[in-house]
Design a protein around this motif. Sequence first.
Motif, PDB file in Angstrom:
ATOM      1  N   ARG A   9      16.600 -54.278 -14.288  1.00  0.00           N
ATOM      2  CA  ARG A   9      17.018 -53.400 -13.200  1.00  0.00           C
ATOM      3  C   ARG A   9      18.489 -53.028 -13.341  1.00  0.00           C
ATOM      4  O   ARG A   9      18.875 -51.870 -13.149  1.00  0.00           O
ATOM      5  CB  ARG A   9      16.773 -54.068 -11.845  1.00  0.00           C
ATOM      6  N   SER A  10      19.324 -54.007 -13.689  1.00  0.00           N
ATOM      7  CA  SER A  10      20.753 -53.747 -13.819  1.00  0.00           C
ATOM      8  C   SER A  10      21.023 -52.710 -14.905  1.00  0.00           C
ATOM      9  O   SER A  10      21.820 -51.787 -14.705  1.00  0.00           O
ATOM     10  CB  SER A  10      21.488 -55.051 -14.144  1.00  0.00           C
ATOM     11  N   GLN A  11      20.349 -52.847 -16.051  1.00  0.00           N
ATOM     12  CA  GLN A  11      20.568 -51.891 -17.137  1.00  0.00           C
ATOM     13  C   GLN A  11      20.041 -50.512 -16.774  1.00  0.00           C
ATOM     14  O   GLN A  11      20.663 -49.486 -17.090  1.00  0.00           O
ATOM     15  CB  GLN A  11      19.937 -52.401 -18.423  1.00  0.00           C
ATOM     16  N   MET A  12      18.895 -50.472 -16.105  1.00  0.00           N
ATOM     17  CA  MET A  12      18.352 -49.172 -15.696  1.00  0.00           C
ATOM     18  C   MET A  12      19.297 -48.464 -14.731  1.00  0.00           C
ATOM     19  O   MET A  12      19.601 -47.281 -14.892  1.00  0.00           O
ATOM     20  CB  MET A  12      16.989 -49.357 -15.037  1.00  0.00           C
ATOM     21  N   THR A  13      19.746 -49.188 -13.714  1.00  0.00           N
ATOM     22  CA  THR A  13      20.583 -48.539 -12.698  1.00  0.00           C
ATOM     23  C   THR A  13      21.928 -48.110 -13.276  1.00  0.00           C
ATOM     24  O   THR A  13      22.451 -47.050 -12.912  1.00  0.00           O
ATOM     25  CB  THR A  13      20.799 -49.465 -11.491  1.00  0.00           C
ATOM     26  N   THR A  14      22.477 -48.899 -14.183  1.00  0.00           N
ATOM     27  CA  THR A  14      23.728 -48.505 -14.830  1.00  0.00           C
ATOM     28  C   THR A  14      23.556 -47.206 -15.599  1.00  0.00           C
ATOM     29  O   THR A  14      24.382 -46.283 -15.521  1.00  0.00           O
ATOM     30  CB  THR A  14      24.222 -49.614 -15.771  1.00  0.00           C
ATOM     31  N   GLU A  15      22.445 -47.115 -16.337  1.00  0.00           N
ATOM     32  CA  GLU A  15      22.163 -45.917 -17.117  1.00  0.00           C
ATOM     33  C   GLU A  15      21.920 -44.709 -16.203  1.00  0.00           C
ATOM     34  O   GLU A  15      22.444 -43.610 -16.448  1.00  0.00           O
ATOM     35  CB  GLU A  15      20.925 -46.165 -17.989  1.00  0.00           C
TER      36      GLU A  15
END
Length: 427
Positions: free
Chosen positions: A85-91
């Motif tokens: 989730r963290s990587q998705m939202t950052t992207e």
Amino acid sequence: MRWIRAAGRGLLVAAVVIAGCVSSGTGAGGPSAEGARDGGRGPVTLATAGVLTGYLEPLLEGWNRGHPGERVTLVELPDSADETRSQMTTELRSGAGRFDILNIDVAWTSEFAAAGWIAPLERGRFPLDSFLPPVVDTATYEGRLYAVPYVTDAGMLYYRKDILDREGERPPGSWAELERQARTIAPRYGIGGYAGQFLPYEGLTVNATEAVYSAGGTVLGGDGRVTLDSPAARTGIGFLARGVRDGWIPEEALGYKEEESRQAFQDGRLLFLRNWPYAYAGASGPGSRVAGKFGAVPLPGPRGAGTSVLGGSNLAVSTGARHPETAGDLIAYLTSAPVQRKVLTEGALPPVRAALYQDPALIREFPYLPALRKSVLAAAPRPKSARYEQVSLAVQAVVHDAMAQHQGPDAAVRRLSDELAAIARRG
């Protein structure tokens, strides 16, 4: 929360071409300029947690063979749902547009839709009436479809059939029966009574929400209003806190996630376990001390059948997708009946297609399917909120305090209601 476990066996699937597309020009940002120029068709990327890829890559190979000009590239993110989730939202916040299709936890749909990161979809383009009805609700936000259900999940109660048979008992159909058996039978065999996922993380949010729902309560209303402060919520959280206080929930379970709890049951250290369907395969496999000695039934509640929280994942199209028409077609392919069958047989993941749960051949291979179907049909989504991550963190912290005996259930419910109200006021 770790809501998936891939089997990792190879699979080649013939390409199935099924119509299905994203509504054009909708959602924050809309399709990219590149997508508009080429009719929305071309190569796409699919971002997903890494544990899916053992079975998913061959499925995508089937698509690529049939669509050489619209190939999909798999982007593997970390195994952990929180890290994914963290990587998705950052992207997505960056607007880089690297991800066209997102395989997201069902609990994230509302948050991603409210943030404008995923585009609304046309309901008529997907065979939603072929899915188990409750799963479709996890893909909606404010009455609109923002994703398509891909895999589903519901909690089940695993029990030691050999021990209950020896005692002349049936699996518990209510909390009172569960508590009595966990308190009186388990000690005679030197094992713990009952466990779930009680470490303060997403798994505890699920367990706590299930307890509140099973008692007839809610956490948030459909309009986002906080509805937690009720006798039902105090009953549900009190049930979990009392289990630890009275010893039929082992204290060590306060540190369990899915895997730790599965291992405890598989090692023969628990009479009862709440877990997802993936645990069935491990408990049946080589090295398990309970293989052939356990069963699974829907979760009980205070007065009979309980209510599980829906798990699983949904497929969504990024508002910055380069080729949204291809993205929609790929989602239709992955949710088609032939591919959904392979999701179960090769990925060991519960499919969203209703007919598969009544297939005699599949039931022979996966005996828990009838119980899982019953659980899914009676299940409910987690609270829908544009600030779901904050809601979940508050639930985890407060309920863990109550289970650790730092705060009584009544005070915990009041405190959690206040915290949720403060989150709602922040918008």
